[in-house]
Design a protein around this motif. Sequence first.
Motif, PDB file in Angstrom:
ATOM      1  N   VAL A  49       0.456  -1.311  -0.297  1.00 49.27           N
ATOM      2  CA  VAL A  49      -0.018   0.034   0.416  1.00 49.27           C
ATOM      3  C   VAL A  49       1.207   0.985   0.035  1.00 49.27           C
ATOM      4  CG1 VAL A  49      -1.481   0.936   1.245  1.00 49.27           C
ATOM      5  CG2 VAL A  49      -1.479  -1.104   1.211  1.00 49.27           C
ATOM      6  N   LEU A  50       0.809   1.892  -0.570  1.00 46.14           N
ATOM      7  CA  LEU A  50       1.513   3.333  -0.650  1.00 46.14           C
ATOM      8  C   LEU A  50       0.904   4.150  -0.574  1.00 46.14           C
ATOM      9  CD1 LEU A  50       2.887   0.455  -2.419  1.00 46.14           C
ATOM     10  CD2 LEU A  50       3.894   3.196  -4.335  1.00 46.14           C
ATOM     11  N   ILE A  51       0.635   5.019  -0.113  1.00 48.99           N
ATOM     12  CA  ILE A  51       0.293   6.043   0.314  1.00 48.99           C
ATOM     13  C   ILE A  51       0.638   7.321   0.211  1.00 48.99           C
ATOM     14  CG2 ILE A  51      -1.536   7.554   2.180  1.00 48.99           C
ATOM     15  CD1 ILE A  51      -1.192   4.576   4.117  1.00 48.99           C
ATOM     16  N   THR A  52       0.089   8.340  -0.353  1.00 50.99           N
ATOM     17  CA  THR A  52       1.061   9.715  -1.507  1.00 50.99           C
ATOM     18  C   THR A  52       2.161   9.493  -1.635  1.00 50.99           C
ATOM     19  OG1 THR A  52       1.607  10.534   1.061  1.00 50.99           O
ATOM     20  CG2 THR A  52      -1.153  10.727   0.523  1.00 50.99           C
ATOM     21  N   ALA A  53       2.584   8.221  -2.791  1.00 56.61           N
ATOM     22  CA  ALA A  53       3.394   7.950  -2.726  1.00 56.61           C
ATOM     23  C   ALA A  53       4.210   9.008  -4.150  1.00 56.61           C
ATOM     24  CB  ALA A  53       3.849   6.590  -3.747  1.00 56.61           C
ATOM     25  N   PRO A  54       5.379  10.075  -3.885  1.00 49.50           N
ATOM     26  CA  PRO A  54       5.683  10.886  -4.631  1.00 49.50           C
ATOM     27  C   PRO A  54       6.038  10.723  -6.382  1.00 49.50           C
ATOM     28  CG  PRO A  54       7.514  10.729  -3.225  1.00 49.50           C
ATOM     29  CD  PRO A  54       6.412   9.870  -2.768  1.00 49.50           C
ATOM     30  N   GLY A  55       5.568  11.336  -7.536  1.00 50.23           N
ATOM     31  CA  GLY A  55       5.459  10.456  -8.372  1.00 50.23           C
ATOM     32  C   GLY A  55       6.497  10.298  -9.332  1.00 50.23           C
ATOM     33  N   THR A  56       6.129  10.699 -11.091  1.00 48.68           N
ATOM     34  CA  THR A  56       7.553  10.764 -11.293  1.00 48.68           C
ATOM     35  C   THR A  56       8.820  11.573 -11.566  1.00 48.68           C
ATOM     36  OG1 THR A  56       6.665  10.872 -13.543  1.00 48.68           O
ATOM     37  CG2 THR A  56       7.213   8.562 -13.022  1.00 48.68           C
ATOM     38  N   GLY A  57       9.403  11.969 -12.294  1.00 49.78           N
ATOM     39  CA  GLY A  57       9.976  13.181 -11.752  1.00 49.78           C
ATOM     40  C   GLY A  57      10.451  14.131 -13.037  1.00 49.78           C
ATOM     41  N   GLU A  58       9.386  14.059 -13.660  1.00 51.65           N
ATOM     42  CA  GLU A  58       9.364  15.089 -14.775  1.00 51.65           C
ATOM     43  C   GLU A  58       9.280  16.381 -14.990  1.00 51.65           C
ATOM     44  OE1 GLU A  58       7.893  11.254 -17.388  1.00 51.65           O
ATOM     45  OE2 GLU A  58       8.513  12.136 -15.035  1.00 51.65           O
ATOM     46  N   THR A  59       8.275  16.766 -13.734  1.00 54.54           N
ATOM     47  CA  THR A  59       7.535  17.868 -12.698  1.00 54.54           C
ATOM     48  C   THR A  59       9.022  18.110 -11.715  1.00 54.54           C
ATOM     49  OG1 THR A  59       6.031  16.903 -12.199  1.00 54.54           O
ATOM     50  CG2 THR A  59       6.212  17.901 -14.826  1.00 54.54           C
ATOM     51  N   LEU A  60       9.522  17.978 -11.209  1.00 54.68           N
ATOM     52  CA  LEU A  60      10.354  18.415  -9.825  1.00 54.68           C
ATOM     53  C   LEU A  60      10.045  19.986  -9.710  1.00 54.68           C
ATOM     54  CD1 LEU A  60      12.419  15.448  -8.680  1.00 54.68           C
ATOM     55  CD2 LEU A  60      10.001  15.790  -8.402  1.00 54.68           C
TER      56      LEU A  60
ATOM     57  N   GLU B 183      17.502  19.287  -7.519  1.00 52.94           N
ATOM     58  CA  GLU B 183      18.749  19.630  -6.759  1.00 52.94           C
ATOM     59  C   GLU B 183      19.266  18.510  -5.671  1.00 52.94           C
ATOM     60  OE1 GLU B 183      21.728  23.103  -5.138  1.00 52.94           O
ATOM     61  OE2 GLU B 183      19.827  23.866  -6.463  1.00 52.94           O
ATOM     62  N   HIS B 184      18.330  18.799  -4.592  1.00 51.98           N
ATOM     63  CA  HIS B 184      18.077  17.632  -3.234  1.00 51.98           C
ATOM     64  C   HIS B 184      17.693  16.882  -3.732  1.00 51.98           C
ATOM     65  CE1 HIS B 184      20.147  21.765  -2.400  1.00 51.98           C
ATOM     66  NE2 HIS B 184      19.144  22.228  -2.931  1.00 51.98           N
ATOM     67  N   LEU B 185      16.994  16.340  -3.991  1.00 53.36           N
ATOM     68  CA  LEU B 185      16.375  15.166  -4.077  1.00 53.36           C
ATOM     69  C   LEU B 185      16.610  14.104  -5.125  1.00 53.36           C
ATOM     70  CD1 LEU B 185      13.230  16.541  -1.598  1.00 53.36           C
ATOM     71  CD2 LEU B 185      15.962  15.072  -1.226  1.00 53.36           C
ATOM     72  N   PRO B 186      17.348  13.934  -5.932  1.00 54.22           N
ATOM     73  CA  PRO B 186      17.327  13.339  -6.940  1.00 54.22           C
ATOM     74  C   PRO B 186      16.777  12.065  -7.630  1.00 54.22           C
ATOM     75  CG  PRO B 186      19.829  13.687  -6.447  1.00 54.22           C
ATOM     76  CD  PRO B 186      18.403  14.632  -5.149  1.00 54.22           C
ATOM     77  N   PHE B 187      16.927  11.196  -6.180  1.00 51.88           N
ATOM     78  CA  PHE B 187      16.233  10.697  -6.078  1.00 51.88           C
ATOM     79  C   PHE B 187      14.797   9.951  -5.874  1.00 51.88           C
ATOM     80  CE2 PHE B 187      16.633  11.599  -1.343  1.00 51.88           C
ATOM     81  CZ  PHE B 187      15.069  12.200  -1.447  1.00 51.88           C
ATOM     82  N   MET B 188      14.611  11.263  -6.644  1.00 53.35           N
ATOM     83  CA  MET B 188      12.753  11.571  -5.985  1.00 53.35           C
ATOM     84  C   MET B 188      12.597  11.151  -8.151  1.00 53.35           C
ATOM     85  SD  MET B 188      11.537  13.743  -3.838  1.00 53.35           S
ATOM     86  CE  MET B 188       9.829  13.460  -3.703  1.00 53.35           C
ATOM     87  N   ARG B 189      13.218  10.356  -9.075  1.00 54.55           N
ATOM     88  CA  ARG B 189      12.544   9.778 -10.138  1.00 54.55           C
ATOM     89  C   ARG B 189      12.393   8.931 -10.789  1.00 54.55           C
ATOM     90  NH1 ARG B 189      17.832  13.088 -10.641  1.00 54.55           N
ATOM     91  NH2 ARG B 189      17.856  15.121 -11.397  1.00 54.55           N
ATOM     92  N   PRO B 190      11.093   8.403  -9.717  1.00 55.28           N
ATOM     93  CA  PRO B 190      11.064   7.014  -9.889  1.00 55.28           C
ATOM     94  C   PRO B 190      10.001   6.071 -10.692  1.00 55.28           C
ATOM     95  CG  PRO B 190       9.197   8.017  -9.014  1.00 55.28           C
ATOM     96  CD  PRO B 190      10.115   8.881  -8.961  1.00 55.28           C
ATOM     97  N   ASP B 191      10.735   4.939 -11.059  1.00 55.33           N
ATOM     98  CA  ASP B 191       9.950   4.069 -12.515  1.00 55.33           C
ATOM     99  C   ASP B 191       9.023   2.831 -12.302  1.00 55.33           C
ATOM    100  OD1 ASP B 191       9.556   3.232 -14.994  1.00 55.33           O
ATOM    101  OD2 ASP B 191      11.893   2.274 -15.455  1.00 55.33           O
ATOM    102  N   PHE B 192       7.408   3.033 -12.811  1.00 54.81           N
ATOM    103  CA  PHE B 192       7.215   2.220 -11.459  1.00 54.81           C
ATOM    104  C   PHE B 192       6.700   1.764 -12.431  1.00 54.81           C
ATOM    105  CE2 PHE B 192       5.847   6.448  -9.681  1.00 54.81           C
ATOM    106  CZ  PHE B 192       6.244   5.483  -8.396  1.00 54.81           C
ATOM    107  N   SER B 193       7.228   1.340 -13.668  1.00 55.73           N
ATOM    108  CA  SER B 193       7.089   0.439 -15.409  1.00 55.73           C
ATOM    109  C   SER B 193       7.436  -1.244 -14.174  1.00 55.73           C
ATOM    110  CB  SER B 193       7.432   0.678 -16.188  1.00 55.73           C
ATOM    111  OG  SER B 193       9.056   0.604 -15.821  1.00 55.73           O
ATOM    112  N   THR B 194       7.892  -1.192 -13.789  1.00 54.29           N
ATOM    113  CA  THR B 194       9.077  -2.913 -13.295  1.00 54.29           C
ATOM    114  C   THR B 194       7.962  -2.959 -12.051  1.00 54.29           C
ATOM    115  OG1 THR B 194      10.876  -1.335 -12.454  1.00 54.29           O
ATOM    116  CG2 THR B 194      10.969  -2.495 -14.386  1.00 54.29           C
ATOM    117  N   MET B 195       6.858  -2.429 -11.316  1.00 51.04           N
ATOM    118  CA  MET B 195       5.977  -2.381  -9.871  1.00 51.04           C
ATOM    119  C   MET B 195       5.309  -3.574 -10.526  1.00 51.04           C
ATOM    120  SD  MET B 195       5.533   0.521  -7.061  1.00 51.04           S
ATOM    121  CE  MET B 195       3.607   0.418  -7.637  1.00 51.04           C
TER     122      MET B 195
END
Length: 302
Positions: A166-177, A183-195
Amino acid sequence: MPSHTPARQTVSVKPIGLSSPGRDVDLHLRVTAPREGRDLPVIVFSHGNAWSMDGYGPLVDRWAAAGFLVVQPTHPDSRRIGITPGDPRFATIWRLRINDLHAVLDHLPDVLADAGAQDRADLGRIALVGHSWGAQTVGALLGARVRDAAGVPGEDFSHPAPAAGVLITAPGTGETLTSFAAEHLPFMRPDFSTMETPALVVAGGRDHSQLSTRGPDWFTDAYHRSPSPKALLTLAEAEHTMGGIAGEAVAETSDENPARVAFLADTVTAYLQASLGADGSAWAALGRNGTGEGGGWEIVSK
């Protein structure tokens, strides 16, 4: 609407220490369970930024009363540990969070033994649940990956133990950061295609993030951009704190609504009961949309 009074007494044991790779100190955990019962399905819960094993009582206590055994780690971003965004270690916390969940799952029998619950859990029925940063952490163990600056998906952190998430308010993809997040949260670029693990995604209709230039639909990417089977619960009036899931009257809650919190907790219970092979009648009875004391809601699935 579900009832607002848990039916069973619950008990908690803390702190339980566990080693986790890359940490300066042991990982500390809390285990909460109904006072009675055996063959209990397990929820491992990943908290949002700065929280700890002692947060999210309105959810955890309700899940335990419903018959789940809940394990809560304290991740390195907790206020108790004090690693702030200005600390050089902060850049690696997203990986340490993932390591924490792997450590819990890999050593779950030991964790439960320390809590005196080793004979009460059904280790064949395990779910992961997370809020905000915790939802991104959970997503990685369900199969999501992090893209680099060139858009190439990174390491596979998936774990075979969870049967659902269960993912509650999961951050979305990184195109619109925003520029700050990029700059500070580069890990916020998830790829959900393999989830690929079955999951319920929960989003708030009024959740406007300061990390993305998109609106509340940013928090639905984990549903729309991942393979089936998935379900999406949208709470129309909810903001990022979902009515106060971290605790009663905590300072950061922007949309205090205990009825909404109770509804969310019970909806997660219904989804996990169905997904883990228990009674699916409560999930089926929710239908696709409705209203109640917590506001309007809609469920879609694929």
